[in-house]
Design a protein around this motif. Structure first.
Motif, PDB file in Angstrom:
ATOM      1  N   ASP A 159       0.815  -1.222   0.000  1.00 42.45           N
ATOM      2  CA  ASP A 159       0.000   0.000   0.000  1.00 42.45           C
ATOM      3  C   ASP A 159       0.844   1.265   0.000  1.00 42.45           C
ATOM      4  OD1 ASP A 159      -2.355  -1.436  -0.027  1.00 42.45           O
ATOM      5  OD2 ASP A 159      -2.600  -1.413   2.148  1.00 42.45           O
ATOM      6  N   TYR A 160       2.143   1.126   0.244  1.00 39.57           N
ATOM      7  CA  TYR A 160       3.008   2.311   0.338  1.00 39.57           C
ATOM      8  C   TYR A 160       4.008   2.406  -0.813  1.00 39.57           C
ATOM      9  CZ  TYR A 160       1.017   2.489   5.003  1.00 39.57           C
ATOM     10  OH  TYR A 160       0.132   2.556   6.062  1.00 39.57           O
ATOM     11  N   LEU A 161       4.029   1.393  -1.676  1.00 41.88           N
ATOM     12  CA  LEU A 161       4.883   1.467  -2.862  1.00 41.88           C
ATOM     13  C   LEU A 161       4.250   2.422  -3.872  1.00 41.88           C
ATOM     14  CD1 LEU A 161       5.701  -2.319  -3.337  1.00 41.88           C
ATOM     15  CD2 LEU A 161       7.320  -0.545  -2.653  1.00 41.88           C
ATOM     16  N   PRO A 162       5.060   3.103  -4.691  1.00 37.25           N
ATOM     17  CA  PRO A 162       4.496   4.013  -5.704  1.00 37.25           C
ATOM     18  C   PRO A 162       3.509   3.298  -6.612  1.00 37.25           C
ATOM     19  CG  PRO A 162       6.856   4.322  -5.518  1.00 37.25           C
ATOM     20  CD  PRO A 162       6.529   3.127  -4.684  1.00 37.25           C
ATOM     21  N   ASP A 163       2.384   3.917  -6.836  1.00 40.23           N
ATOM     22  CA  ASP A 163       1.354   3.369  -7.707  1.00 40.23           C
ATOM     23  C   ASP A 163       1.757   3.608  -9.162  1.00 40.23           C
ATOM     24  OD1 ASP A 163      -0.867   2.707  -9.142  1.00 40.23           O
ATOM     25  OD2 ASP A 163      -2.280   3.863  -7.950  1.00 40.23           O
ATOM     26  N   PRO A 164       1.864   2.542  -9.982  1.00 43.30           N
ATOM     27  CA  PRO A 164       2.252   2.731 -11.383  1.00 43.30           C
ATOM     28  C   PRO A 164       1.368   3.734 -12.117  1.00 43.30           C
ATOM     29  CG  PRO A 164       2.242   0.412 -10.811  1.00 43.30           C
ATOM     30  CD  PRO A 164       1.665   1.136  -9.639  1.00 43.30           C
ATOM     31  N   LYS A 165       0.072   3.763 -11.795  1.00 43.12           N
ATOM     32  CA  LYS A 165      -0.817   4.719 -12.457  1.00 43.12           C
ATOM     33  C   LYS A 165      -0.441   6.150 -12.092  1.00 43.12           C
ATOM     34  CE  LYS A 165      -4.699   1.495 -12.540  1.00 43.12           C
ATOM     35  NZ  LYS A 165      -6.055   1.213 -12.032  1.00 43.12           N
ATOM     36  N   ARG A 166       0.090   6.325 -10.885  1.00 44.90           N
ATOM     37  CA  ARG A 166       0.496   7.666 -10.456  1.00 44.90           C
ATOM     38  C   ARG A 166       1.724   8.129 -11.246  1.00 44.90           C
ATOM     39  NH1 ARG A 166       2.864   9.955  -4.950  1.00 44.90           N
ATOM     40  NH2 ARG A 166       1.673  11.874  -4.809  1.00 44.90           N
ATOM     41  N   ILE A 167       2.596   7.205 -11.570  1.00 48.77           N
ATOM     42  CA  ILE A 167       3.764   7.541 -12.372  1.00 48.77           C
ATOM     43  C   ILE A 167       3.327   7.956 -13.764  1.00 48.77           C
ATOM     44  CG2 ILE A 167       5.897   6.650 -13.388  1.00 48.77           C
ATOM     45  CD1 ILE A 167       6.101   4.739 -11.033  1.00 48.77           C
ATOM     46  N   VAL A 168       2.431   7.200 -14.362  1.00 54.22           N
ATOM     47  CA  VAL A 168       1.941   7.516 -15.703  1.00 54.22           C
ATOM     48  C   VAL A 168       1.167   8.821 -15.728  1.00 54.22           C
ATOM     49  CG1 VAL A 168       0.431   6.718 -17.567  1.00 54.22           C
ATOM     50  CG2 VAL A 168       1.944   5.119 -16.430  1.00 54.22           C
ATOM     51  N   ALA A 169       0.600   9.202 -14.581  1.00 53.21           N
ATOM     52  CA  ALA A 169      -0.166  10.458 -14.524  1.00 53.21           C
ATOM     53  C   ALA A 169       0.692  11.661 -14.878  1.00 53.21           C
ATOM     54  CB  ALA A 169      -0.745  10.651 -13.120  1.00 53.21           C
ATOM     55  N   ALA A 170       2.003  11.535 -14.733  1.00 50.54           N
ATOM     56  CA  ALA A 170       2.890  12.630 -15.111  1.00 50.54           C
ATOM     57  C   ALA A 170       2.955  12.791 -16.618  1.00 50.54           C
ATOM     58  CB  ALA A 170       4.294  12.393 -14.546  1.00 50.54           C
ATOM     59  N   GLU A 171       2.539  11.763 -17.353  1.00 53.28           N
ATOM     60  CA  GLU A 171       2.540  11.803 -18.817  1.00 53.28           C
ATOM     61  C   GLU A 171       1.269  11.117 -19.301  1.00 53.28           C
ATOM     62  OE1 GLU A 171       3.811  13.264 -22.042  1.00 53.28           O
ATOM     63  OE2 GLU A 171       5.413  13.156 -20.574  1.00 53.28           O
ATOM     64  N   PRO A 172       0.119  11.812 -19.273  1.00 52.06           N
ATOM     65  CA  PRO A 172      -1.177  11.178 -19.481  1.00 52.06           C
ATOM     66  C   PRO A 172      -1.390  10.546 -20.842  1.00 52.06           C
ATOM     67  CG  PRO A 172      -1.376  13.574 -19.486  1.00 52.06           C
ATOM     68  CD  PRO A 172       0.012  13.260 -19.022  1.00 52.06           C
ATOM     69  N   ASP A 173      -0.614  10.893 -21.860  1.00 51.71           N
ATOM     70  CA  ASP A 173      -0.843  10.353 -23.190  1.00 51.71           C
ATOM     71  C   ASP A 173      -0.291   8.947 -23.379  1.00 51.71           C
ATOM     72  OD1 ASP A 173      -2.109  12.660 -23.924  1.00 51.71           O
ATOM     73  OD2 ASP A 173      -0.296  13.602 -24.695  1.00 51.71           O
ATOM     74  N   LEU A 174       0.496   8.456 -22.413  1.00 47.42           N
ATOM     75  CA  LEU A 174       1.087   7.138 -22.568  1.00 47.42           C
ATOM     76  C   LEU A 174       0.029   6.056 -22.401  1.00 47.42           C
ATOM     77  CD1 LEU A 174       4.415   7.561 -20.623  1.00 47.42           C
ATOM     78  CD2 LEU A 174       4.119   7.424 -23.081  1.00 47.42           C
ATOM     79  N   PRO A 175       0.112   4.980 -23.195  1.00 48.71           N
ATOM     80  CA  PRO A 175      -0.894   3.920 -23.098  1.00 48.71           C
ATOM     81  C   PRO A 175      -0.710   3.104 -21.832  1.00 48.71           C
ATOM     82  CG  PRO A 175       0.865   3.289 -24.598  1.00 48.71           C
ATOM     83  CD  PRO A 175       1.128   4.715 -24.217  1.00 48.71           C
ATOM     84  N   PRO A 176      -1.807   2.602 -21.248  1.00 49.18           N
ATOM     85  CA  PRO A 176      -1.674   1.745 -20.072  1.00 49.18           C
ATOM     86  C   PRO A 176      -1.043   0.416 -20.452  1.00 49.18           C
ATOM     87  CG  PRO A 176      -3.926   1.738 -20.867  1.00 49.18           C
ATOM     88  CD  PRO A 176      -3.197   2.759 -21.677  1.00 49.18           C
TER      89      PRO A 176
END
Length: 491
Positions: free
Chosen positions: A295-312
């Motif tokens: 629960d305390y590790l960085p959320d991968p979705k949060r990392i991608v939020a810095a670059e919203p155009d990247l595909p999941p």
């Protein structure tokens, strides 16, 4: 803060207390493992014996050693000594240290909830930073990657060990730090309470426990430009940003630019690797039995939020990085096949495993010509959705201007860097878009006695990563050596 008889004791007091009273088992294990590392002759046997008495530790080591992140073979590793032979002494030593560190810190008893949460957050950040440092050194040898992993994991060992002590003193300092508004205020409050900074405590423990020269150098000279120290520094900074309640996108962008430049990657690709690394960290934490960190590790979705155009990207999809050791092992196997005849399928499996796991692609395969030589059909595909791709990936060769027809005619390997570009668009009409990535693919003819019977194919479509010249040359090396093996096998 209320007066306390522990206040301002200084760095030596806290080092001795942690080493002798609070964490003697971890201290003893680390010192033993470091001593074994200097004894090349007997280290493998002694390694197994040194942890044999601790059933829980042995079980955890074997679970990690058999995980997909470490073990690429098919047979199970059943002893610590065997793990050292298969994975290498350094890797298993670091697994031992990591397992012992996690159990020692995360199983700390009688901690106040706020103190325990502070410890968990710190350990989660350290664990993620260790994985990230290793990822950023993927083009360097495994020894450097392992050393950077353990140095990153222990980069804040002084602070982690302090919080694991528990008691009134830690609770009072936790309350004081929670009221500080800046990192500078926190450092000042810590020095006032302990008589030393957490950095000084980590430096002292590193020397006292013999935690390795790399960690000491990274602590003393964090701005050093040596690759291993630079990776440790950047990974720590990135994970510190990602662990904050409010994401500082400007600071994240700055550190990502530095990290991308360090790795030689485009920023979008480095961001994807960060996401992948975070996913792998979740899996490894579970294997270590440290689910409390999740629960305390960085959320991968949060990392991608810095670059919203990247595909999941699917969380459960493995991503192979360049691995020179696997490349060398598979090339040696193929060389053996070239000397002593081997089965066609054995050669094909070996070359594809070398390309997949050694060159570091998402998927690869062998496409063979039909008897009429008017179609290419996949014989073997390795990677995600391999069965579905195998059914769909049939290439029509009726257009003589098409890419595959031209490659068959000229018998040359090709690196199609952007199928949608003007350079390749006309020739790639024979390919359906779902078959390849926007970053392109690699292609090389499968030759037997100079006759084309098919093609080797590789791409990084699912992870949207690009190839570079080194990747292409490695791919060519595998295809050419495999062609020699096929020719020998059929004579």
């Amino acid at each position: 803060m209320k007066p306390n008889n522990n206040t301002n004791k200084g760095v030596d007091y806290w080092t001795n207390r942690i080493s002798e009273l609070e964490m003697p088992a971890l201290c003893s294990t680390v010192k033993s493992l470091e001593k074994l590392a200097k004894d090349d002759v007997s280290s493998l046997a002694l390694l197994g014996r040194s942890v044999m008495h601790d059933n829980a530790l042995t079980s955890r080591i074997l679970r990690v050693a058999n995980s997909a992140i470490y073990h690429k073979g098919s047979s199970q590793i059943s002893t610590v000594s065997r793990a050292a032979i298969v994975l290498g002494f350094d890797a298993v030593r670091n697994i031992c240290i990591t397992a012992k560190l996690l159990s020692s810190l995360l199983e700390s008893k009688n901690l106040a909830p706020n103190v325990y949460q502070r410890l968990i957050k710190l350990m989660a950040k350290a664990f993620q930073a260790a994985m990230m440092a290793r990822m950023m050194l993927s083009h360097h040898d495994e020894e450097m990657q392992e050393e950077a992993f353990i140095a990153s994991l222990l980069y804040h060992i002084g602070e982690s060990a302090f919080w694991s002590i528990g008691g009134e003193f830690t609770e009072e300092l936790d309350l004081t730090l929670s009221q500080c508004e800046t990192p500078a205020e926190e450092r000042s409050a810590t020095r006032e309470a302990l008589g030393a900074s957490f950095l000084q405590l980590t430096q002292s423990i590193a020397r006292n426990w013999g935690l390795g020269e790399l960690l000491i150098q990274a602590l003393n000279y964090p701005e050093d430009q040596r690759p291993d120290i630079r990776a440790i520094f950047l990974a720590d900074k990135l994970c510190d940003i990602l662990s904050q309640p409010v994401l500082d996108k400007l600071e994240l962008a700055k550190r990502m630019t530095q990290a991308a430049s360090f790795t030689g990657l485009e920023e979008n690709e480095f961001l994807l690797r960060m996401q992948r690394c975070a996913n792998a960290t979740h899996k490894l934490a579970e294997v270590y039995g440290a689910k409390v960190l999740l629960d305390y590790l960085p959320d991968p979705k949060r990392i991608v939020a810095a670059e919203p155009d990247l595909p999941p990207i699917p969380l459960d999809m493995p991503v192979y990085q360049v691995n020179l050791n696997i490349q060398l092992a598979k090339l040696r196997e193929l060389t053996g096949f070239a000397i002593n005849k081997a089965d066609f399928n054995q050669i094909m499996q070996t070359v594809l495993e070398g390309i997949l796991e050694g060159v570091g692609v998402d998927r690869c395969g062998v496409l063979l010509l039909s008897p009429s030589r008017k179609q290419l059909q996949p014989r073997v595909i390795l990677g995600p959705d391999a069965d579905a791709i195998k059914q769909e990936f049939i290439i029509d060769l009726s257009d003589k201007r098409g890419l595959f027809h031209q490659a068959m005619e000229h018998k040359v390997p090709l690196w199609v860097d952007d199928p949608s570009s003007k350079k390749w668009q006309e020739q790639c009409k024979e390919l359906q878009a779902r078959h390849v990535s926007r970053q392109g693919f690699l292609l090389a003819p499968l030759l037997i006695d100079s006759k084309v019977i098919g093609f080797y194919y590789a791409d990084r479509g699912p992870s949207q990563r690009a190839f570079d010249e080194v990747d292409f040359q490695s791919f060519i090396h595998f295809s050419q050596l495999a062609n020699v093996c096929f020719t020998v096998s059929l004579r």
